[in-house]
Scaffold this motif. Structure first.
Motif, PDB file in Angstrom:
ATOM      1  N   ALA A 153      18.006 -51.702  47.561  1.00  0.00           N
ATOM      2  CA  ALA A 153      17.673 -51.175  49.481  1.00  0.00           C
ATOM      3  C   ALA A 153      16.895 -50.416  49.628  1.00  0.00           C
ATOM      4  CB  ALA A 153      19.125 -50.901  49.685  1.00  0.00           C
ATOM      5  N   SER A 154      16.820 -49.305  49.126  1.00  0.00           N
ATOM      6  CA  SER A 154      16.440 -48.140  48.924  1.00  0.00           C
ATOM      7  C   SER A 154      15.059 -48.779  49.029  1.00  0.00           C
ATOM      8  CB  SER A 154      16.975 -47.134  48.251  1.00  0.00           C
ATOM      9  OG  SER A 154      16.958 -47.603  46.723  1.00  0.00           O
ATOM     10  N   ARG A 155      14.857 -49.157  48.211  1.00  0.00           N
ATOM     11  CA  ARG A 155      13.297 -49.340  47.023  1.00  0.00           C
ATOM     12  C   ARG A 155      12.731 -50.733  48.395  1.00  0.00           C
ATOM     13  NH1 ARG A 155       8.000 -49.897  47.287  1.00  0.00           N
ATOM     14  NH2 ARG A 155       7.139 -51.924  45.849  1.00  0.00           N
ATOM     15  N   HIS A 156      13.523 -51.788  48.915  1.00  0.00           N
ATOM     16  CA  HIS A 156      13.305 -52.307  49.695  1.00  0.00           C
ATOM     17  C   HIS A 156      12.414 -51.507  51.109  1.00  0.00           C
ATOM     18  CE1 HIS A 156      12.727 -56.489  52.230  1.00  0.00           C
ATOM     19  NE2 HIS A 156      13.317 -55.547  53.284  1.00  0.00           N
ATOM     20  N   ALA A 157      13.369 -50.477  51.124  1.00  0.00           N
ATOM     21  CA  ALA A 157      13.249 -49.979  52.671  1.00  0.00           C
ATOM     22  C   ALA A 157      12.030 -49.224  52.406  1.00  0.00           C
ATOM     23  CB  ALA A 157      14.416 -48.805  53.325  1.00  0.00           C
ATOM     24  N   LEU A 158      11.730 -48.360  50.989  1.00  0.00           N
ATOM     25  CA  LEU A 158      10.193 -47.882  50.797  1.00  0.00           C
ATOM     26  C   LEU A 158       9.482 -48.596  51.199  1.00  0.00           C
ATOM     27  CD1 LEU A 158       8.648 -45.335  50.616  1.00  0.00           C
ATOM     28  CD2 LEU A 158       9.200 -45.544  47.688  1.00  0.00           C
ATOM     29  N   ALA A 184       8.447 -52.207  39.088  1.00  0.00           N
ATOM     30  CA  ALA A 184       8.664 -51.887  37.829  1.00  0.00           C
ATOM     31  C   ALA A 184       9.566 -51.412  37.354  1.00  0.00           C
ATOM     32  CB  ALA A 184       7.665 -51.686  37.186  1.00  0.00           C
ATOM     33  N   LEU A 185       9.804 -50.191  38.017  1.00  0.00           N
ATOM     34  CA  LEU A 185      10.496 -49.174  37.697  1.00  0.00           C
ATOM     35  C   LEU A 185      12.339 -49.966  38.221  1.00  0.00           C
ATOM     36  CD1 LEU A 185      12.124 -46.303  37.136  1.00  0.00           C
ATOM     37  CD2 LEU A 185      11.051 -45.994  39.227  1.00  0.00           C
ATOM     38  N   VAL A 186      11.979 -50.367  39.336  1.00  0.00           N
ATOM     39  CA  VAL A 186      13.405 -51.043  39.927  1.00  0.00           C
ATOM     40  C   VAL A 186      13.361 -52.134  38.579  1.00  0.00           C
ATOM     41  CG1 VAL A 186      14.483 -52.326  41.125  1.00  0.00           C
ATOM     42  CG2 VAL A 186      13.157 -50.396  42.140  1.00  0.00           C
ATOM     43  N   GLU A 187      12.111 -52.830  38.444  1.00  0.00           N
ATOM     44  CA  GLU A 187      13.427 -53.936  37.577  1.00  0.00           C
ATOM     45  C   GLU A 187      13.735 -53.953  36.555  1.00  0.00           C
ATOM     46  OE1 GLU A 187       9.430 -56.039  37.424  1.00  0.00           O
ATOM     47  OE2 GLU A 187       9.545 -57.464  39.525  1.00  0.00           O
ATOM     48  N   ALA A 188      13.206 -52.629  35.501  1.00  0.00           N
ATOM     49  CA  ALA A 188      13.459 -51.807  34.512  1.00  0.00           C
ATOM     50  C   ALA A 188      14.833 -51.574  34.114  1.00  0.00           C
ATOM     51  CB  ALA A 188      12.643 -50.639  34.405  1.00  0.00           C
ATOM     52  N   ASP A 215      11.208 -40.441  55.218  1.00  0.00           N
ATOM     53  CA  ASP A 215      12.671 -39.972  54.567  1.00  0.00           C
ATOM     54  C   ASP A 215      13.015 -41.073  53.030  1.00  0.00           C
ATOM     55  OD1 ASP A 215      14.696 -39.170  55.347  1.00  0.00           O
ATOM     56  OD2 ASP A 215      15.374 -40.535  56.200  1.00  0.00           O
ATOM     57  N   ALA A 216      12.357 -42.220  53.751  1.00  0.00           N
ATOM     58  CA  ALA A 216      12.334 -43.377  52.661  1.00  0.00           C
ATOM     59  C   ALA A 216      12.054 -43.029  51.409  1.00  0.00           C
ATOM     60  CB  ALA A 216      11.653 -44.873  53.391  1.00  0.00           C
ATOM     61  N   ARG A 217      10.939 -42.031  51.237  1.00  0.00           N
ATOM     62  CA  ARG A 217      11.153 -41.422  49.710  1.00  0.00           C
ATOM     63  C   ARG A 217      11.373 -41.418  49.305  1.00  0.00           C
ATOM     64  NH1 ARG A 217       7.223 -38.397  50.989  1.00  0.00           N
ATOM     65  NH2 ARG A 217       6.473 -37.486  48.264  1.00  0.00           N
ATOM     66  N   ARG A 218      12.360 -40.326  50.047  1.00  0.00           N
ATOM     67  CA  ARG A 218      12.909 -39.187  49.323  1.00  0.00           C
ATOM     68  C   ARG A 218      14.679 -39.778  49.352  1.00  0.00           C
ATOM     69  NH1 ARG A 218      17.940 -37.752  51.826  1.00  0.00           N
ATOM     70  NH2 ARG A 218      17.465 -39.421  54.041  1.00  0.00           N
ATOM     71  N   LEU A 266      18.191 -43.275  42.849  1.00  0.00           N
ATOM     72  CA  LEU A 266      17.867 -42.749  41.024  1.00  0.00           C
ATOM     73  C   LEU A 266      18.866 -42.334  40.369  1.00  0.00           C
ATOM     74  CD1 LEU A 266      14.221 -43.666  41.275  1.00  0.00           C
ATOM     75  CD2 LEU A 266      15.618 -45.683  41.151  1.00  0.00           C
ATOM     76  N   VAL A 267      19.480 -41.817  40.879  1.00  0.00           N
ATOM     77  CA  VAL A 267      19.813 -40.579  40.456  1.00  0.00           C
ATOM     78  C   VAL A 267      21.698 -40.030  41.009  1.00  0.00           C
ATOM     79  CG1 VAL A 267      18.289 -38.757  40.427  1.00  0.00           C
ATOM     80  CG2 VAL A 267      19.118 -38.323  41.679  1.00  0.00           C
ATOM     81  N   SER A 268      22.067 -41.026  41.942  1.00  0.00           N
ATOM     82  CA  SER A 268      23.115 -40.909  42.568  1.00  0.00           C
ATOM     83  C   SER A 268      24.034 -41.208  42.229  1.00  0.00           C
ATOM     84  CB  SER A 268      22.865 -41.491  44.300  1.00  0.00           C
ATOM     85  OG  SER A 268      22.609 -42.976  43.472  1.00  0.00           O
TER      86      SER A 268
END
Length: 226
Positions: free
Chosen positions: A114-119, A192-196, A139-142, A148-150
């Motif tokens: 979801a955060s990737r889609h928003a970005l 690519a990151l999200v797919e991995a 803010d979307a980048r943040r 990713l670390v949450s």
């Protein structure tokens, strides 16, 4: 900005700190600018005591420098500063991602997607209207990097990641203003990151994140410290 006299001081300090943080990030308050309490009070409101506390918070985050002789000033923002911040992020964030991939569940994966889609959507918007959507994009980048670390299970790592990202935001916004961001490249790397992540490819995901962060330092692209 005006505050009611009965507002809790901690809330006032937090609001003042966020106002100054945003203006530092957007270059309204330029690097090495002296921050005089009286000038800040005229600009934002608030008491001298509250502003000293707010600036002390920002000093702890590395956005403000404090000196007994010279008072407060906006921290420097040199290329060396950017490289130092990004190299630290490139160690901390992949570690947090590995731990998150080990501990995270379907809900966490959904938050990352979801955060990737928003970005992606805010990136498209900011390309069309940089001034109108800069705040949303930033803010979307943040949120994307925080997601990713949450699930890493370490509040300290999450806190360090948030502080380092906060210190890098003004570099990203400066690059946006100057038209130095390759949005197509950033989108491809993030995808690519999200797919991995979804494929449970831990090493690949961590390396993609490291590359994504370090591209402005290594010269692989023209980004801004993602």
């Amino acid at each position: 900005m005006f505050f009611r006299s009965d507002e809790d001081n901690a809330t006032v300090v937090r609001l003042l700190a966020e106002q100054v943080r945003r203006d530092i990030s957007f270059g309204v308050l330029e690097p090495d600018t002296r921050l005089k309490i009286d000038d800040l009070r005229q600009r934002y409101g608030g008491s001298a005591h509250s502003f000293r506390e707010a600036l002390t918070l920002l000093a702890a985050d590395g956005l403000v420098e404090a000196s007994a002789q010279r008072g407060f000033r906006v921290a420097s923002a040199t290329q060396a500063d950017l490289e130092d911040i990004l190299r630290l992020r490139a160690e901390i964030e992949p570690l947090g991602l590995r731990w998150s991939m080990d501990r995270g569940d379907v809900r966490w994966e959904g938050e990352v997607v979801a955060s990737r889609h928003a970005l992606l959507r805010t990136s498209e918007a900011v390309v069309a209207d940089p001034e109108g959507f800069a705040l949303d994009w930033d803010d979307a980048r943040r949120i994307f990097h925080a997601s990713l670390v949450s699930a890493c299970g370490s509040p300290r790592l999450i806190g360090v990641q948030a502080r380092l990202f906060g210190q890098s935001r003004r570099f990203g916004l400066a690059a946006l203003r100057e038209g130095r961001i390759d949005f197509a490249r950033d989108a491809a790397t993030a995808e690519a990151l999200v797919e991995a992540v979804l494929a449970k490819l831990v090493r690949e995901a961590a390396e993609l994140l490291r590359t994504y962060i370090l591209e402005p330092v290594t010269g692989l692209g023209h980004g801004a410290g993602t």
